[in-house]
Scaffold this motif. Structure first.
Motif, PDB file in Angstrom:
ATOM      1  N   GLY A 175      -1.310  -0.457   9.832  1.00 16.13           N
ATOM      2  CA  GLY A 175      -0.825   0.213   9.421  1.00 16.13           C
ATOM      3  C   GLY A 175      -0.393  -0.722   8.552  1.00 16.13           C
ATOM      4  O   GLY A 175       0.225  -1.158   7.895  1.00 16.13           O
TER       5      GLY A 175
ATOM      6  N   ALA B  32      -1.907  -3.561   6.963  1.00 18.40           N
ATOM      7  CA  ALA B  32      -2.207  -2.466   5.029  1.00 18.40           C
ATOM      8  C   ALA B  32      -1.402  -3.101   4.950  1.00 18.40           C
ATOM      9  O   ALA B  32      -1.183  -3.141   3.176  1.00 18.40           O
ATOM     10  CB  ALA B  32      -2.018  -1.029   5.713  1.00 18.40           C
ATOM     11  N   HIS B  33       0.398  -2.511   5.216  1.00 20.09           N
ATOM     12  CA  HIS B  33       1.510  -2.703   4.475  1.00 20.09           C
ATOM     13  C   HIS B  33       1.853  -4.047   3.788  1.00 20.09           C
ATOM     14  O   HIS B  33       2.388  -4.482   2.868  1.00 20.09           O
ATOM     15  CB  HIS B  33       2.412  -2.008   4.726  1.00 20.09           C
TER      16      HIS B  33
ATOM     17  N   SER C 213      -0.815  -5.721   0.938  1.00 13.14           N
ATOM     18  CA  SER C 213      -0.845  -4.663  -0.176  1.00 13.14           C
ATOM     19  C   SER C 213       0.310  -5.341  -0.938  1.00 13.14           C
ATOM     20  O   SER C 213       0.616  -6.425  -1.860  1.00 13.14           O
ATOM     21  CB  SER C 213      -0.377  -3.079   0.100  1.00 13.14           C
TER      22      SER C 213
ATOM     23  N   ARG D  85      -6.757  -6.427   3.544  1.00 16.77           N
ATOM     24  CA  ARG D  85      -5.726  -5.000   3.168  1.00 16.77           C
ATOM     25  C   ARG D  85      -6.412  -3.897   3.234  1.00 16.77           C
ATOM     26  O   ARG D  85      -6.410  -2.861   3.699  1.00 16.77           O
ATOM     27  CB  ARG D  85      -5.055  -5.641   1.591  1.00 16.77           C
ATOM     28  N   ASP D  86      -7.731  -3.944   2.623  1.00 18.01           N
ATOM     29  CA  ASP D  86      -8.977  -2.739   2.561  1.00 18.01           C
ATOM     30  C   ASP D  86      -8.578  -2.382   4.213  1.00 18.01           C
ATOM     31  O   ASP D  86      -8.802  -1.561   4.064  1.00 18.01           O
ATOM     32  CB  ASP D  86      -9.679  -2.953   1.439  1.00 18.01           C
TER      33      ASP D  86
ATOM     34  N   ARG E 290      -6.591  -1.220   5.658  1.00 19.86           N
ATOM     35  CA  ARG E 290      -6.249   0.472   5.590  1.00 19.86           C
ATOM     36  C   ARG E 290      -6.879   0.795   6.176  1.00 19.86           C
ATOM     37  O   ARG E 290      -6.571   2.427   6.103  1.00 19.86           O
ATOM     38  CB  ARG E 290      -6.073   0.799   4.635  1.00 19.86           C
TER      39      ARG E 290
ATOM     40  N   ASN F 183      -6.057   4.490   8.522  1.00 21.89           N
ATOM     41  CA  ASN F 183      -6.223   6.087   8.254  1.00 21.89           C
ATOM     42  C   ASN F 183      -7.321   6.770   9.669  1.00 21.89           C
ATOM     43  O   ASN F 183      -6.832   7.666   9.669  1.00 21.89           O
ATOM     44  CB  ASN F 183      -7.167   5.829   6.740  1.00 21.89           C
TER      45      ASN F 183
END
Length: 120
Positions: free
Chosen positions: A30, A33-34, A37, A99-100, A103, A107
């Motif tokens: 998480g 990913a942040h 981004s 990043r993807d 994420r 998730n």
């Protein structure tokens, strides 16, 4: 403006690398990913704008100093610029993919996949 652009390129590059490396060490999907981004946005806002301006300000600077654009080192500059730019573009795509992947892992509540670590 040319020196400011070079400082933005260097500063953004070092800053992005630092934040990505420090975040990667957490292995927190998480958080990665942040941060990734934000890094992708920073690359486009700061790095891309500086990249676009460097050739323009470089040519204006050379003209203001009375240098011919046909001097050897000035002719070599665009070739090196394109070479380094090709590396930068590939890194941007790697950052987007990382990043993807982060994420998706965040998730799904799963660990970061092997593909993430290969890119890193």
């Amino acid at each position: 403006m040319h020196i400011l652009g070079a400082a933005v390129l260097l500063g953004t590059g070092v800053g992005i690398a630092f934040f990505m490396a420090m975040t990667h060490r957490t292995r927190d999907a998480g958080l990665i990913a942040h941060v990734a981004s934000v890094v992708v946005i920073a690359d486009w806002v700061f790095t891309a704008s500086a990249v676009a301006m460097q050739p323009v300000t470089g040519a204006l600077l050379a003209h203001a100093l009375g240098w011919r654009l046909t001097e050897g080192w000035i002719l070599l500059s665009p070739a090196l610029y394109v070479l380094v730019g090709a590396f930068w573009i590939s890194v941007v795509f790697m950052q987007r993919r990382m990043r993807d992947l982060a994420r998706a892992a965040a998730n799904d509540g799963t660990p970061l996949p092997t593909a993430y670590f290969r890119l890193c």
